[in-house]
Design an enzyme around this catalytic site. Structure first.
Site, PDB file in Angstrom:
ATOM      1  N   LYS A  44     -14.449  12.274  -2.897  1.00  0.00           N
ATOM      2  CA  LYS A  44     -13.064  12.578  -3.208  1.00  0.00           C
ATOM      3  C   LYS A  44     -12.969  12.935  -4.686  1.00  0.00           C
ATOM      4  CE  LYS A  44     -10.140   9.724  -4.630  1.00  0.00           C
ATOM      5  NZ  LYS A  44      -9.614   8.717  -5.546  1.00  0.00           N
TER       6      LYS A  44
ATOM      7  N   LYS B 143     -14.878   0.052   4.031  1.00  0.00           N
ATOM      8  CA  LYS B 143     -14.633  -1.373   3.803  1.00  0.00           C
ATOM      9  C   LYS B 143     -14.547  -2.075   5.161  1.00  0.00           C
ATOM     10  CE  LYS B 143     -12.002  -0.517  -0.459  1.00  0.00           C
ATOM     11  NZ  LYS B 143     -12.696  -1.127  -1.589  1.00  0.00           N
TER      12      LYS B 143
ATOM     13  N   GLU C  82      -3.536  -2.728  -8.279  1.00  0.00           N
ATOM     14  CA  GLU C  82      -4.784  -2.872  -9.031  1.00  0.00           C
ATOM     15  C   GLU C  82      -4.480  -3.428 -10.403  1.00  0.00           C
ATOM     16  OE1 GLU C  82      -7.837   0.395  -8.281  1.00  0.00           O
ATOM     17  OE2 GLU C  82      -5.925   1.432  -8.357  1.00  0.00           O
TER      18      GLU C  82
ATOM     19  N   ASP D  43      -4.295  10.267  -6.493  1.00  0.00           N
ATOM     20  CA  ASP D  43      -5.426   9.352  -6.652  1.00  0.00           C
ATOM     21  C   ASP D  43      -5.510   8.318  -5.531  1.00  0.00           C
ATOM     22  OD1 ASP D  43      -7.651   8.308  -8.071  1.00  0.00           O
ATOM     23  OD2 ASP D  43      -6.399   6.690  -8.870  1.00  0.00           O
TER      24      ASP D  43
ATOM     25  N   HIS E 246      -6.592   6.974   0.296  1.00  0.00           N
ATOM     26  CA  HIS E 246      -6.728   5.575   0.702  1.00  0.00           C
ATOM     27  C   HIS E 246      -5.496   5.046   1.456  1.00  0.00           C
ATOM     28  CE1 HIS E 246     -10.009   6.150  -1.906  1.00  0.00           C
ATOM     29  NE2 HIS E 246      -9.454   5.762  -3.023  1.00  0.00           N
TER      30      HIS E 246
HETATM   31  C1  BG6 Z   1     -10.566   5.387  -6.439  1.00  0.00           C
HETATM   32  C2  BG6 Z   1      -9.482   5.769  -7.422  1.00  0.00           C
HETATM   33  O1  BG6 Z   1     -10.652   6.339  -5.417  1.00  0.00           O
HETATM   34  O2  BG6 Z   1     -10.256   4.145  -5.856  1.00  0.00           O
HETATM   35  C3  BG6 Z   1      -9.324   4.694  -8.483  1.00  0.00           C
HETATM   36  O3  BG6 Z   1      -9.828   6.999  -8.046  1.00  0.00           O
HETATM   37  C4  BG6 Z   1      -9.109   3.347  -7.848  1.00  0.00           C
HETATM   38  O4  BG6 Z   1      -8.258   4.995  -9.364  1.00  0.00           O
HETATM   39  C5  BG6 Z   1     -10.184   3.079  -6.790  1.00  0.00           C
HETATM   40  O5  BG6 Z   1      -9.151   2.367  -8.869  1.00  0.00           O
HETATM   41  C6  BG6 Z   1      -9.886   1.827  -6.025  1.00  0.00           C
HETATM   42  O6  BG6 Z   1     -10.974   1.509  -5.216  1.00  0.00           O
HETATM   43  P1  BG6 Z   1     -11.267  -0.001  -4.824  1.00  0.00           P
HETATM   44  O7  BG6 Z   1     -12.387   0.082  -3.864  1.00  0.00           O
HETATM   45  O8  BG6 Z   1     -11.582  -0.706  -6.107  1.00  0.00           O
HETATM   46  O9  BG6 Z   1     -10.009  -0.508  -4.239  1.00  0.00           O
END
Ligand code: BG6
Length: 483
Positions: free
Chosen positions: A147, A181, A215, A234, A239
């Protein structure tokens, strides 16, 4: 069949932080197919030995205590390096010759992993095509694309077109690491391997659904990327919409890549398109207060680091049930969770201290406190007929030893095995952009909803809670406790 994994962008961060540690872990667990070769390529000059040593150090750092030098020494001889520049077309045939020499005419599954900056994806696909390296004459040829897959619908379509000039869709694996995941796959297990949830998984019992990815990280040094991406591109297009489709889709007839992805695509198609005049009512955008002080961020930046979006799904199962998607950086809590908020009982004969929206709730903790909770009313003992909300709490860590593997282990193994279930199909990616684009367009225009600021550590701007309260609902802002 032998296996070769070719990593483009070999000197980059993703390779050392995620891909090689995942391959190392697979080797340690005895799951990497015997003799699998890893070939790195990027502009930096390395000898095989120098690259192996660089990776030994980074892998030791990223896998920590699980690093076993003996395992690494078994893996290292199958790691190779071939310098190459994706801007120069001669690099591809050179790489092709190198791979052919390694494989010595044996039938081999070859995986080309594009772990490069996105601007190289098209050049890589074209280069592989022109050098005849995607033809499946000597075994399967697969291309893995990280991505972001495009930055909007038009660019995603253009990229799909270029990739399809070289590869058929079955050869293309578009990564969304959320799909790797364990708790994300578990959404399917929970819904379709049990009988007690599915009968109530619809508009008759569910009031609304909340999907949150909070986050604690800030932007740090990623402004170059983030300033033009923002939270919608993003986190939402990929996601959050993946979590949404798994929660909202119908049961596939089989657990195979196309059956699963067909159902996901149907849900995306059922999402009511957001009209420009709806964006102010159905979305909230925010920015953490210190964002503009981050290195290389425009002091007047309008980039959203918080987003909340209300989606409506026009089908029989979900008519009238809003899906609230929300993501933010700089929260005090790191949690990704899905909250299924059930309706109130039709008639309440008990007195309760609970607020009106405290009806049953199912909480799927995606990370980091992986688990599931069911919230339900109980009678408080020895206090008349007083009721209180309590919960049943399931935790993966309590039930299963060994911890949660990194998503990339599963994803890399699936690519080698030719299982594309956990990868986005071309139509899926385009439909997802089709949902995000109309919002992004308004957010970038003069009629954007006001950018609301929030303090680092909050769950977003105050207007976000007011927005929910205005709809008679509340965010479930409880940070899960890590056992
Ligand atoms: C990435 C984003 O795809 O996913 C980031 O570019 C983000 O900004 C990350 O922090 C989060 O991934 P995870 O697995 O830490 O939840």
């Amino acid at each position: 069949m032998e296996n070769t994994i070719v990593i483009f962008g070999a000197s980059g961060d993703l390779t050392s932080r995620k891909l090689i540690p995942a391959l190392y872990e697979l080797k340690r667990k005895g799951r990497l197919p015997d003799g699998a070769r890893i070939v790195g390529t990027s502009r930096t000059e390395f000898s095989h030995a120098a690259w192996r040593e660089t990776l030994a150090q980074s892998t030791a750092e990223f896998v920590g205590q699980r690093f076993d030098r003996k395992v690494w020494d078994e893996l290292a001889p199958s790691i190779f390096y071939q310098p190459g520049d994706m801007d120069s077309p001669e690099s591809f045939p050179k790489l092709g010759d190198f791979l052919a020499e390694l494989e010595a005419g044996r039938a081999t599954t070859r995986v080309y992993y594009l772990s490069t900056a996105p601007r190289f994806y098209e050049a890589a696909a074209r280069g592989l095509g022109a050098a005849g390296m995607a033809a499946e004459t000597d075994g399967p040829r697969r291309i893995v694309i990280e991505k972001p897959f495009g930055t909007d619908l038009d660019s995603a379509r253009a990229l799909n077109r270029v990739v399809h000039e070289t590869c058929a869709e079955h050869q293309v694996y578009r990564i969304d690491h959320y799909l790797g995941k364990e708790t994300v796959s578990n959404i399917l297990a929970l819904r379709f391997a049990n009988t007690i949830f599915e009968p109530v998984w619809n508009r008759n019992y569910i009031d609304h659904v909340q999907i949150t990815a909070a986050e604690s990280v800030t932007i740090g040094h990623r402004a170059g990327f983030y300033e033009s991406a923002g939270v919608l591109r993003d986190m939402f297009q990929n996601h959050l919409l993946q979590l949404f489709t798994l929660t909202a889709m119908e049961a596939p007839a089989r657990l195979d890549a196309d059956a699963v992805r067909d159902e996901k695509v149907k849900v995306l198609r059922a999402v009511r398109p957001m009209r420009p005049e709806d964006v102010g009512r159905d979305t909230i955008r925010g920015q953490y207060r210190t964002y503009r002080d981050e290195p290389n961020v425009d002091p007047r930046s309008q980039t959203a680091t918080f987003g909340a979006v209300k989606l409506s799904v026009d089908n029989w199962r979900w008519q009238g049930v809003p899906f609230y998607l929300r993501s933010l950086k700089a929260s005090s809590c790191r949690t990704t969770q899905i909250v299924i908020q059930f309706r109130q009982p039709p008639h309440m004969m008990f007195e309760s201290d609970a607020r009106p929206f405290d009806a049953n709730r199912l909480v799927l903790q995606i990370q980091p406190a992986e688990g599931i909770q069911i919230h339900f009313m109980t009678k408080v003992p020895d206090s008349g007929m007083k009721l209180r909300m309590t919960d049943l709490d399931f935790s993966f860590r309590d039930q299963y030893a060994g911890g949660m593997p990194e998503a990339y282990q599963r994803l890399l193994l699936d690519v080698l095995n030719g299982d594309a279930s956990l990868f986005a199909r071309s139509d899926e990616v385009e439909l997802a952009w089709g949902i995000i684009d109309p919002i992004q367009r308004v957010w970038e225009s003069s009629s954007a909803p006001p950018l609301a600021f929030y303090a680092e550590g909050d769950w977003g701007p105050a207007v976000s809670s007011q927005w929910m309260a205005g709809q008679g609902r509340a965010w479930f802002d409880l940070c899960p406790v890590l056992h």
